[in-house]
Design a protein around this motif. Structure first.
Motif, PDB file in Angstrom:
ATOM      1  N   PRO A   7       7.556   1.976  -4.759  1.00 58.67           N
ATOM      2  CA  PRO A   7       7.467   0.626  -5.346  1.00 58.67           C
ATOM      3  C   PRO A   7       6.123  -0.020  -5.031  1.00 58.67           C
ATOM      4  O   PRO A   7       5.663  -0.013  -3.889  1.00 58.67           O
ATOM      5  N   TYR A   8       5.480  -0.558  -6.060  1.00 55.73           N
ATOM      6  CA  TYR A   8       4.233  -1.289  -5.835  1.00 55.73           C
ATOM      7  C   TYR A   8       4.413  -2.786  -6.053  1.00 55.73           C
ATOM      8  O   TYR A   8       3.504  -3.581  -5.760  1.00 55.73           O
ATOM      9  N   PRO A  11      11.162  -5.868  -7.847  1.00 56.56           N
ATOM     10  CA  PRO A  11      11.804  -5.737  -9.164  1.00 56.56           C
ATOM     11  C   PRO A  11      11.624  -7.010  -9.997  1.00 56.56           C
ATOM     12  O   PRO A  11      11.948  -8.108  -9.529  1.00 56.56           O
ATOM     13  N   PRO A  24       6.482  -5.778  -3.021  1.00 58.74           N
ATOM     14  CA  PRO A  24       7.861  -5.351  -2.760  1.00 58.74           C
ATOM     15  C   PRO A  24       8.209  -5.544  -1.293  1.00 58.74           C
ATOM     16  O   PRO A  24       7.340  -5.727  -0.433  1.00 58.74           O
ATOM     17  N   SER A  37      10.108   8.194 -10.803  1.00 58.11           N
ATOM     18  CA  SER A  37      10.087   6.768 -11.111  1.00 58.11           C
ATOM     19  C   SER A  37      10.898   6.491 -12.374  1.00 58.11           C
ATOM     20  O   SER A  37      10.692   7.143 -13.406  1.00 58.11           O
ATOM     21  N   ASP A  50      14.172  -2.822 -13.172  1.00 56.39           N
ATOM     22  CA  ASP A  50      13.618  -2.518 -11.853  1.00 56.39           C
ATOM     23  C   ASP A  50      12.826  -1.221 -11.992  1.00 56.39           C
ATOM     24  O   ASP A  50      13.313  -0.127 -11.717  1.00 56.39           O
ATOM     25  N   TYR A  53       7.304   1.081 -10.274  1.00 60.06           N
ATOM     26  CA  TYR A  53       7.105   2.178  -9.325  1.00 60.06           C
ATOM     27  C   TYR A  53       5.929   3.027  -9.796  1.00 60.06           C
ATOM     28  O   TYR A  53       5.530   2.989 -10.961  1.00 60.06           O
TER      29      TYR A  53
END
Length: 469
Positions: A7-8, A11, A24, A37, A50, A53
Protein backbone atom coordinates in the motif's frame (compact mmCIF):
# COMPACT_ATOMS: atom_id res chain seq x y z
CA UNK A 1 12.14 -10.83 -7.02
CA UNK A 2 8.68 -9.24 -6.94
CA UNK A 3 6.99 -7.75 -3.89
CA UNK A 4 3.26 -7.38 -4.55
CA UNK A 5 0.36 -5.54 -2.99
CA UNK A 6 2.29 -2.84 -1.11
CA UNK A 7 0.00 0.00 0.00
CA UNK A 8 1.25 3.46 -0.91
CA UNK A 9 -1.88 5.32 0.26
CA UNK A 10 -4.85 4.72 2.52
CA UNK A 11 -7.95 3.13 0.94
CA UNK A 12 -9.85 5.89 -0.96
CA UNK A 13 -13.23 4.70 0.29
CA UNK A 14 -16.25 6.25 2.04
CA UNK A 15 -15.29 9.80 3.08
CA UNK A 16 -11.91 9.42 1.38
CA UNK A 17 -13.52 8.89 -2.04
CA UNK A 18 -12.71 11.89 -4.29
CA UNK A 19 -10.18 13.28 -1.88
CA UNK A 20 -6.39 13.54 -2.17
CA UNK A 21 -4.59 10.35 -1.11
CA UNK A 22 -3.10 10.16 2.39
CA UNK A 23 -0.43 7.89 3.79
CA UNK A 24 -1.50 4.33 4.64
CA UNK A 25 -1.38 2.91 8.13
CA UNK A 26 1.94 1.38 9.04
CA UNK A 27 2.18 -2.25 10.06
CA UNK A 28 4.33 -4.22 12.44
CA UNK A 29 6.14 -7.45 11.68
CA UNK A 30 6.39 -8.99 8.22
CA UNK A 31 3.78 -8.14 5.60
CA UNK A 32 2.74 -10.74 3.04
CA UNK A 33 3.89 -9.36 -0.32
CA UNK A 34 2.93 -12.34 -2.47
CA UNK A 35 -0.68 -11.37 -3.27
CA UNK A 36 -1.11 -9.39 -6.52
CA UNK A 37 -2.31 -5.82 -6.21
CA UNK A 38 -6.11 -5.75 -6.66
CA UNK A 39 -7.20 -3.65 -9.67
CA UNK A 40 -9.21 -0.49 -9.23
CA UNK A 41 -12.89 -0.58 -10.29
CA UNK A 42 -13.35 -0.77 -14.05
CA UNK A 43 -15.86 -2.14 -16.52
CA UNK A 44 -15.43 -5.77 -17.54
CA UNK A 45 -13.32 -6.76 -14.53
CA UNK A 46 -13.91 -7.12 -10.83
CA UNK A 47 -12.12 -4.30 -9.04
CA UNK A 48 -11.91 -2.82 -5.57
CA UNK A 49 -11.99 0.77 -4.36
CA UNK A 50 -9.30 -0.21 -1.87
CA UNK A 51 -6.77 -0.42 -4.69
CA UNK A 52 -3.92 2.02 -4.04
CA UNK A 53 -1.19 -0.59 -4.08
CA UNK A 54 1.99 -1.08 -6.04
CA UNK A 55 4.34 -3.90 -6.97
CA UNK A 56 8.14 -3.73 -6.85
CA UNK A 57 10.36 -5.97 -8.99
CA UNK A 58 14.13 -5.97 -8.48
CA UNK A 59 17.01 -8.20 -9.60
CA UNK A 60 17.45 -11.01 -7.10
CA UNK A 61 20.96 -10.01 -6.03
CA UNK A 62 20.03 -6.37 -5.35
CA UNK A 63 21.26 -5.14 -1.96
CA UNK A 64 19.18 -3.06 0.41
CA UNK A 65 20.58 0.45 0.19
CA UNK A 66 21.82 -0.21 -3.35
CA UNK A 67 21.70 2.38 -6.06
CA UNK A 68 19.88 0.88 -9.04
CA UNK A 69 17.78 3.24 -11.18
CA UNK A 70 14.05 3.04 -10.56
CA UNK A 71 11.45 2.88 -13.34
CA UNK A 72 7.88 3.72 -12.25
CA UNK A 73 5.29 2.45 -14.73
CA UNK A 74 1.85 3.96 -15.34
CA UNK A 75 -0.29 1.37 -17.11
CA UNK A 76 -2.41 2.15 -20.15
CA UNK A 77 -6.13 1.66 -20.62
CA UNK A 78 -7.44 5.12 -21.41
CA UNK A 79 -7.42 6.05 -17.69
CA UNK A 80 -10.52 3.88 -17.32
CA UNK A 81 -8.99 0.38 -17.19
CA UNK A 82 -5.78 -1.50 -16.45
CA UNK A 83 -3.75 -2.27 -13.37
CA UNK A 84 -0.34 -2.77 -11.78
CA UNK A 85 -0.35 -6.49 -12.54
CA UNK A 86 -1.04 -6.02 -16.24
CA UNK A 87 2.65 -5.79 -17.13
CA UNK A 88 5.32 -7.88 -15.40
CA UNK A 89 8.58 -5.98 -15.04
CA UNK A 90 10.88 -8.97 -14.56
CA UNK A 91 12.62 -8.71 -17.94
CA UNK A 92 13.20 -4.97 -17.63
CA UNK A 93 14.42 -5.37 -14.05
CA UNK A 94 16.78 -8.28 -14.69
CA UNK A 95 18.04 -7.49 -18.19
CA UNK A 96 18.10 -3.73 -17.59
CA UNK A 97 19.42 -3.84 -14.01
CA UNK A 98 16.53 -1.72 -12.74
CA UNK A 99 14.08 -1.60 -9.88
CA UNK A 100 10.65 -1.58 -11.58
CA UNK A 101 7.58 -0.23 -9.77
CA UNK A 102 4.12 -0.77 -11.29
CA UNK A 103 1.21 1.04 -9.67
CA UNK A 104 -2.54 1.15 -9.48
CA UNK A 105 -4.26 4.53 -9.55
CA UNK A 106 -7.91 5.50 -9.45
CA UNK A 107 -9.67 5.24 -12.81
CA UNK A 108 -12.71 6.60 -14.61
CA UNK A 109 -15.19 8.59 -12.53
CA UNK A 110 -13.50 7.52 -9.29
CA UNK A 111 -10.21 8.94 -10.52
CA UNK A 112 -11.25 11.98 -12.54
CA UNK A 113 -14.77 13.20 -11.71
CA UNK A 114 -14.66 17.00 -11.52
CA UNK A 115 -17.76 18.48 -9.93
CA UNK A 116 -18.35 21.79 -8.12
CA UNK A 117 -19.35 19.85 -4.99
CA UNK A 118 -16.00 18.02 -4.81
CA UNK A 119 -12.62 19.44 -3.85
CA UNK A 120 -9.60 19.24 -6.11
CA UNK A 121 -11.11 19.75 -9.57
CA UNK A 122 -10.81 16.04 -10.40
CA UNK A 123 -7.32 14.66 -11.06
CA UNK A 124 -7.49 12.19 -8.16
CA UNK A 125 -5.77 9.58 -10.34
CA UNK A 126 -2.92 12.03 -10.94
CA UNK A 127 -2.72 12.69 -7.19
CA UNK A 128 -2.43 8.94 -6.64
CA UNK A 129 0.46 8.72 -9.08
CA UNK A 130 2.25 11.55 -7.29
CA UNK A 131 1.66 9.79 -3.96
CA UNK A 132 3.24 6.64 -5.42
CA UNK A 133 6.24 8.71 -6.55
CA UNK A 134 6.58 10.09 -3.01
CA UNK A 135 6.45 6.51 -1.71
CA UNK A 136 9.26 5.62 -4.13
CA UNK A 137 11.32 8.56 -2.88
CA UNK A 138 10.91 7.33 0.70
CA UNK A 139 11.25 3.59 0.13
CA UNK A 140 13.19 2.81 -3.06
CA UNK A 141 16.44 2.29 -1.18
CA UNK A 142 14.86 -0.55 0.83
CA UNK A 143 14.62 -2.48 -2.46
CA UNK A 144 18.05 -1.48 -3.76
CA UNK A 145 16.77 1.49 -5.76
CA UNK A 146 18.09 5.03 -6.00
CA UNK A 147 15.36 7.56 -5.06
CA UNK A 148 17.39 10.23 -6.86
CA UNK A 149 17.36 8.34 -10.18
CA UNK A 150 13.70 7.73 -11.03
CA UNK A 151 12.19 7.43 -14.51
CA UNK A 152 8.43 7.89 -14.88
CA UNK A 153 7.12 5.90 -17.85
CA UNK A 154 3.73 5.04 -19.29
CA UNK A 155 1.87 3.89 -22.37
CA UNK A 156 -1.38 5.17 -23.93
CA UNK A 157 -3.47 6.60 -21.06
CA UNK A 158 -0.42 6.11 -18.85
CA UNK A 159 1.64 8.19 -21.29
CA UNK A 160 -0.94 10.97 -21.13
CA UNK A 161 -0.56 10.81 -17.35
CA UNK A 162 3.23 11.07 -17.72
CA UNK A 163 2.66 14.26 -19.73
CA UNK A 164 0.41 15.61 -16.98
CA UNK A 165 3.01 14.80 -14.32
CA UNK A 166 5.66 16.60 -16.37
CA UNK A 167 3.45 19.69 -16.25
CA UNK A 168 2.32 19.34 -12.63
CA UNK A 169 4.01 21.30 -9.82
CA UNK A 170 2.81 18.52 -7.50
CA UNK A 171 5.35 16.07 -8.96
CA UNK A 172 8.30 18.40 -9.45
CA UNK A 173 11.52 16.74 -8.30
CA UNK A 174 9.94 13.32 -7.81
CA UNK A 175 11.29 11.90 -11.09
CA UNK A 176 14.32 12.63 -13.19
CA UNK A 177 13.48 11.24 -16.65
CA UNK A 178 10.26 10.51 -18.52
CA UNK A 179 9.10 8.02 -21.16
CA UNK A 180 5.88 8.60 -23.10
CA UNK A 181 4.75 5.72 -25.33
CA UNK A 182 1.74 6.30 -27.61
CA UNK A 183 0.32 9.25 -25.72
CA UNK A 184 1.50 12.68 -26.87
CA UNK A 185 1.76 15.67 -24.55
CA UNK A 186 0.64 17.93 -27.42
CA UNK A 187 -2.92 16.55 -27.36
CA UNK A 188 -5.02 18.97 -25.25
CA UNK A 189 -6.75 17.51 -22.20
CA UNK A 190 -10.01 18.63 -20.59
CA UNK A 191 -10.27 22.19 -19.35
CA UNK A 192 -11.74 22.74 -15.90
CA UNK A 193 -14.90 24.25 -17.40
CA UNK A 194 -15.46 21.26 -19.70
CA UNK A 195 -14.69 18.76 -16.93
CA UNK A 196 -17.17 20.44 -14.59
CA UNK A 197 -19.84 20.34 -17.30
CA UNK A 198 -19.34 16.58 -17.34
CA UNK A 199 -19.45 16.64 -13.54
CA UNK A 200 -22.78 18.47 -13.46
CA UNK A 201 -24.26 15.99 -15.93
CA UNK A 202 -22.92 13.05 -13.92
CA UNK A 203 -24.39 14.49 -10.72
CA UNK A 204 -27.77 14.74 -12.42
CA UNK A 205 -27.56 11.25 -13.92
CA UNK A 206 -26.71 9.80 -10.51
CA UNK A 207 -29.75 11.48 -8.94
CA UNK A 208 -27.74 13.77 -6.66
CA UNK A 209 -28.34 17.22 -8.16
CA UNK A 210 -31.10 18.10 -5.68
CA UNK A 211 -29.52 16.49 -2.64
CA UNK A 212 -28.86 18.65 0.43
CA UNK A 213 -25.36 17.16 0.55
CA UNK A 214 -24.37 16.55 -3.07
CA UNK A 215 -20.91 15.23 -2.26
CA UNK A 216 -22.36 12.87 0.35
CA UNK A 217 -24.94 11.64 -2.15
CA UNK A 218 -22.25 10.95 -4.73
CA UNK A 219 -20.19 9.05 -2.17
CA UNK A 220 -23.17 6.81 -1.44
CA UNK A 221 -23.30 5.61 -5.05
CA UNK A 222 -21.78 2.21 -5.73
CA UNK A 223 -18.74 1.77 -7.97
CA UNK A 224 -20.97 -0.11 -10.43
CA UNK A 225 -23.29 2.91 -10.71
CA UNK A 226 -20.31 5.19 -11.31
CA UNK A 227 -18.84 2.90 -13.94
CA UNK A 228 -22.06 3.16 -15.95
CA UNK A 229 -21.78 6.95 -16.29
CA UNK A 230 -20.81 8.21 -19.77
CA UNK A 231 -20.02 4.78 -21.20
CA UNK A 232 -18.64 5.35 -24.70
CA UNK A 233 -18.78 9.14 -24.49
CA UNK A 234 -15.86 10.71 -26.34
CA UNK A 235 -14.67 7.35 -27.64
CA UNK A 236 -15.65 7.76 -31.29
CA UNK A 237 -12.90 6.56 -33.59
CA UNK A 238 -12.49 10.11 -34.93
CA UNK A 239 -12.63 11.75 -31.49
CA UNK A 240 -10.12 13.87 -29.63
CA UNK A 241 -8.56 13.30 -26.21
CA UNK A 242 -10.45 16.28 -24.76
CA UNK A 243 -13.80 14.75 -25.82
CA UNK A 244 -13.45 12.12 -23.09
CA UNK A 245 -15.00 12.72 -19.65
CA UNK A 246 -12.31 10.98 -17.61
CA UNK A 247 -8.75 12.24 -17.71
CA UNK A 248 -6.39 15.01 -16.59
CA UNK A 249 -8.04 18.38 -16.06
CA UNK A 250 -6.05 21.53 -16.91
CA UNK A 251 -6.59 24.85 -15.18
CA UNK A 252 -6.44 23.28 -11.72
CA UNK A 253 -3.99 23.36 -8.81
CA UNK A 254 -2.71 19.93 -9.81
CA UNK A 255 -2.40 20.82 -13.50
CA UNK A 256 -2.30 24.61 -14.01
CA UNK A 257 -1.43 24.42 -17.73
CA UNK A 258 -2.13 22.14 -20.65
CA UNK A 259 0.84 19.69 -20.83
CA UNK A 260 1.73 20.77 -24.37
CA UNK A 261 1.66 24.43 -23.39
CA UNK A 262 3.86 23.71 -20.36
CA UNK A 263 6.44 22.06 -22.61
CA UNK A 264 6.39 24.95 -25.07
CA UNK A 265 6.61 27.74 -22.48
CA UNK A 266 9.06 26.16 -20.04
CA UNK A 267 6.53 25.29 -17.34
CA UNK A 268 7.19 21.54 -17.49
CA UNK A 269 9.85 19.61 -15.59
CA UNK A 270 13.16 19.88 -17.41
CA UNK A 271 14.03 16.21 -17.49
CA UNK A 272 15.21 14.06 -20.43
CA UNK A 273 12.32 12.65 -22.46
CA UNK A 274 11.99 9.50 -24.56
CA UNK A 275 8.83 9.76 -26.68
CA UNK A 276 7.23 7.87 -29.54
CA UNK A 277 4.52 5.52 -30.69
CA UNK A 278 3.62 2.83 -33.18
CA UNK A 279 3.50 3.47 -36.92
CA UNK A 280 -0.18 2.53 -37.40
CA UNK A 281 -1.68 3.59 -34.08
CA UNK A 282 -5.31 3.81 -35.17
CA UNK A 283 -5.63 0.64 -37.22
CA UNK A 284 -6.84 -1.39 -34.24
CA UNK A 285 -9.60 1.16 -33.62
CA UNK A 286 -10.67 1.25 -37.28
CA UNK A 287 -10.42 -2.51 -37.79
CA UNK A 288 -14.08 -3.11 -36.90
CA UNK A 289 -15.04 -0.83 -39.80
CA UNK A 290 -13.30 -2.89 -42.47
CA UNK A 291 -16.41 -2.65 -44.66
CA UNK A 292 -16.33 1.15 -44.80
CA UNK A 293 -17.33 2.50 -48.22
CA UNK A 294 -15.74 5.40 -50.10
CA UNK A 295 -18.81 7.52 -49.41
CA UNK A 296 -18.67 6.71 -45.69
CA UNK A 297 -14.97 7.65 -45.72
CA UNK A 298 -15.82 11.06 -47.15
CA UNK A 299 -18.61 11.49 -44.59
CA UNK A 300 -16.24 10.60 -41.75
CA UNK A 301 -13.74 13.19 -42.93
CA UNK A 302 -16.50 15.82 -43.10
CA UNK A 303 -17.66 14.91 -39.59
CA UNK A 304 -14.10 15.12 -38.28
CA UNK A 305 -12.62 18.09 -40.13
CA UNK A 306 -15.64 20.16 -41.21
CA UNK A 307 -14.82 22.66 -43.93
CA UNK A 308 -11.24 21.30 -44.09
CA UNK A 309 -12.46 17.84 -45.15
CA UNK A 310 -11.97 18.52 -48.88
CA UNK A 311 -8.34 19.49 -48.25
CA UNK A 312 -7.76 16.31 -46.22
CA UNK A 313 -9.46 14.19 -48.88
CA UNK A 314 -7.18 15.72 -51.50
CA UNK A 315 -4.14 14.74 -49.45
CA UNK A 316 -5.47 11.25 -48.67
CA UNK A 317 -7.55 10.19 -51.72
CA UNK A 318 -9.27 6.88 -51.15
CA UNK A 319 -7.87 5.55 -54.43
CA UNK A 320 -4.35 5.64 -52.92
CA UNK A 321 -5.25 2.86 -50.47
CA UNK A 322 -6.32 -0.76 -50.62
CA UNK A 323 -9.59 0.09 -48.88
CA UNK A 324 -11.49 3.11 -47.51
CA UNK A 325 -10.91 1.72 -43.99
CA UNK A 326 -7.15 1.72 -44.52
CA UNK A 327 -7.36 5.30 -45.83
CA UNK A 328 -9.28 6.34 -42.71
CA UNK A 329 -6.83 4.59 -40.38
CA UNK A 330 -3.94 6.40 -42.08
CA UNK A 331 -5.62 9.81 -41.77
CA UNK A 332 -6.43 9.28 -38.10
CA UNK A 333 -2.99 7.84 -37.30
CA UNK A 334 -1.20 10.78 -38.92
CA UNK A 335 -3.53 13.47 -37.55
CA UNK A 336 -3.54 11.95 -34.05
CA UNK A 337 -6.59 13.63 -32.51
CA UNK A 338 -6.72 10.77 -30.02
CA UNK A 339 -3.44 8.92 -30.66
CA UNK A 340 -1.05 9.36 -33.53
CA UNK A 341 2.14 10.54 -35.15
CA UNK A 342 2.10 14.29 -35.60
CA UNK A 343 1.25 15.15 -31.96
CA UNK A 344 4.24 12.99 -31.00
CA UNK A 345 6.44 15.04 -33.33
CA UNK A 346 5.11 18.32 -31.91
CA UNK A 347 5.73 16.99 -28.39
CA UNK A 348 9.34 16.20 -29.27
CA UNK A 349 9.81 19.60 -30.91
CA UNK A 350 8.44 21.47 -27.90
CA UNK A 351 10.39 19.44 -25.38
CA UNK A 352 13.70 19.56 -27.26
CA UNK A 353 14.09 23.31 -26.74
CA UNK A 354 14.84 22.78 -23.03
CA UNK A 355 15.83 19.14 -22.49
CA UNK A 356 17.38 16.12 -24.23
CA UNK A 357 14.77 14.24 -26.29
CA UNK A 358 14.95 10.87 -28.00
CA UNK A 359 12.10 10.08 -30.41
CA UNK A 360 11.15 6.74 -31.95
CA UNK A 361 8.58 4.97 -34.07
CA UNK A 362 7.86 1.29 -33.54
CA UNK A 363 7.31 0.00 -37.08
CA UNK A 364 7.37 -3.79 -36.73
CA UNK A 365 4.34 -5.11 -38.65
CA UNK A 366 2.27 -7.47 -36.53
CA UNK A 367 1.40 -9.61 -39.56
CA UNK A 368 -2.13 -9.85 -38.18
CA UNK A 369 -5.14 -9.58 -40.49
CA UNK A 370 -8.73 -9.45 -39.23
CA UNK A 371 -11.39 -11.87 -40.43
CA UNK A 372 -12.65 -8.99 -42.57
CA UNK A 373 -9.30 -8.80 -44.34
CA UNK A 374 -8.04 -5.64 -42.65
CA UNK A 375 -4.24 -5.57 -42.09
CA UNK A 376 -3.41 -4.47 -38.53
CA UNK A 377 0.16 -3.32 -39.24
CA UNK A 378 2.06 -1.82 -36.29
CA UNK A 379 -1.07 -1.00 -34.30
CA UNK A 380 -1.55 0.68 -30.93
CA UNK A 381 -0.06 -1.40 -28.12
CA UNK A 382 1.71 -3.98 -30.30
CA UNK A 383 5.05 -2.78 -28.92
CA UNK A 384 4.13 -3.71 -25.34
CA UNK A 385 5.30 -7.38 -25.37
CA UNK A 386 8.68 -6.19 -26.66
CA UNK A 387 9.29 -4.51 -23.29
CA UNK A 388 7.07 -6.37 -20.83
CA UNK A 389 5.86 -9.84 -19.98
CA UNK A 390 2.08 -9.53 -20.11
CA UNK A 391 0.00 -11.03 -17.32
CA UNK A 392 -2.22 -13.84 -18.70
CA UNK A 393 -5.19 -12.59 -16.66
CA UNK A 394 -5.42 -9.54 -18.96
CA UNK A 395 -6.28 -9.47 -22.69
CA UNK A 396 -3.30 -10.31 -24.90
CA UNK A 397 -4.07 -10.01 -28.63
CA UNK A 398 -0.43 -10.01 -29.70
CA UNK A 399 1.21 -12.73 -31.85
CA UNK A 400 4.03 -14.94 -30.60
CA UNK A 401 7.39 -13.33 -31.45
CA UNK A 402 9.82 -14.74 -33.98
CA UNK A 403 13.53 -15.11 -33.21
CA UNK A 404 14.23 -11.80 -34.98
CA UNK A 405 11.50 -10.09 -32.96
CA UNK A 406 12.97 -11.44 -29.72
CA UNK A 407 16.28 -9.84 -30.72
CA UNK A 408 14.44 -6.57 -31.39
CA UNK A 409 12.86 -6.90 -27.94
CA UNK A 410 16.27 -7.31 -26.32
CA UNK A 411 17.56 -4.22 -28.12
CA UNK A 412 14.55 -2.16 -27.04
CA UNK A 413 15.02 -3.25 -23.42
CA UNK A 414 18.67 -2.16 -23.71
CA UNK A 415 17.61 1.25 -25.05
CA UNK A 416 14.88 1.82 -22.45
CA UNK A 417 16.99 0.67 -19.50
CA UNK A 418 20.02 2.72 -20.58
CA UNK A 419 17.79 5.78 -20.74
CA UNK A 420 16.55 4.99 -17.22
CA UNK A 421 20.15 4.70 -16.03
CA UNK A 422 21.49 8.00 -17.34
CA UNK A 423 19.05 9.73 -19.71
CA UNK A 424 20.76 8.44 -22.86
CA UNK A 425 19.56 5.24 -24.61
CA UNK A 426 22.88 4.63 -26.36
CA UNK A 427 25.37 1.93 -25.51
CA UNK A 428 27.40 -0.94 -26.95
CA UNK A 429 26.10 -3.56 -29.41
CA UNK A 430 23.15 -1.56 -30.72
CA UNK A 431 22.64 1.11 -33.40
CA UNK A 432 23.28 4.70 -32.38
CA UNK A 433 20.16 6.66 -31.42
CA UNK A 434 20.71 10.35 -32.26
CA UNK A 435 19.17 12.98 -30.02
CA UNK A 436 16.08 14.59 -31.59
CA UNK A 437 17.66 18.03 -31.22
CA UNK A 438 17.55 20.54 -34.05
CA UNK A 439 17.60 17.84 -36.74
CA UNK A 440 14.31 16.25 -35.71
CA UNK A 441 15.72 12.71 -35.82
CA UNK A 442 13.21 9.93 -35.17
CA UNK A 443 14.52 6.36 -34.87
CA UNK A 444 12.50 3.56 -36.44
CA UNK A 445 12.44 0.27 -34.55
CA UNK A 446 11.77 -2.92 -36.50
CA UNK A 447 13.40 -6.19 -37.53
CA UNK A 448 13.96 -4.64 -40.97
CA UNK A 449 16.33 -2.16 -39.42
CA UNK A 450 16.93 0.38 -36.68
CA UNK A 451 17.78 3.73 -38.23
CA UNK A 452 16.58 7.33 -38.59
CA UNK A 453 13.30 7.55 -40.51
CA UNK A 454 11.68 10.46 -42.42
CA UNK A 455 8.93 10.55 -39.83
CA UNK A 456 7.57 14.05 -40.50
CA UNK A 457 7.37 13.47 -44.25
CA UNK A 458 5.89 9.97 -43.97
CA UNK A 459 3.09 11.19 -41.72
CA UNK A 460 2.68 14.54 -43.54
CA UNK A 461 3.09 16.55 -40.37
CA UNK A 462 3.73 19.81 -42.23
CA UNK A 463 0.30 19.41 -43.79
CA UNK A 464 -1.35 18.73 -40.43
CA UNK A 465 0.43 21.61 -38.69
CA UNK A 466 -1.18 24.03 -41.16
CA UNK A 467 -4.72 22.85 -40.32
CA UNK A 468 -6.77 23.92 -37.28
CA UNK A 469 -6.50 21.35 -34.51
Amino acid sequence: MTYSGIPYAAPPVDERRWRPPVRPRSWSGVRDATTPSPPCPQRGMAGFEDCLYLDVTAPRNTRRGGRLPVLVWLHGGGLTSGGAQQQDGVELAVDGDLVVVTINYRLGALGFLSAPSLEGGGNYGLMDQAAALRWVRGNAARFGGDPHNVTLAGQSGGARAVCAQLASPMSRGLFHRAISQSGACDNPVLTLAAAQEFGVRATEDLGCAAAADIAGCLRERTPAELLDIFVGVGMAVNGRVADRPWGPVAGTRVLPQQPGEALRTGGAARVPLLVGGTRDEMRSFVSNQAGLTAEQYRSMLTETFGDQATVVLGKYPVTDYDSPALALATVLSDWGGAIGACPVLRTAEAAATRRPVYAYEFAEDSGQVTTGGFPMGAYHGVDMPYLWTLDPAWPNPYPEPTAAQRRLSATMIDYWSAFAHNGDPNGPRRPHWPEFGDTGTVLTLSTSGIAPTPFAATHRCDFWSALPR
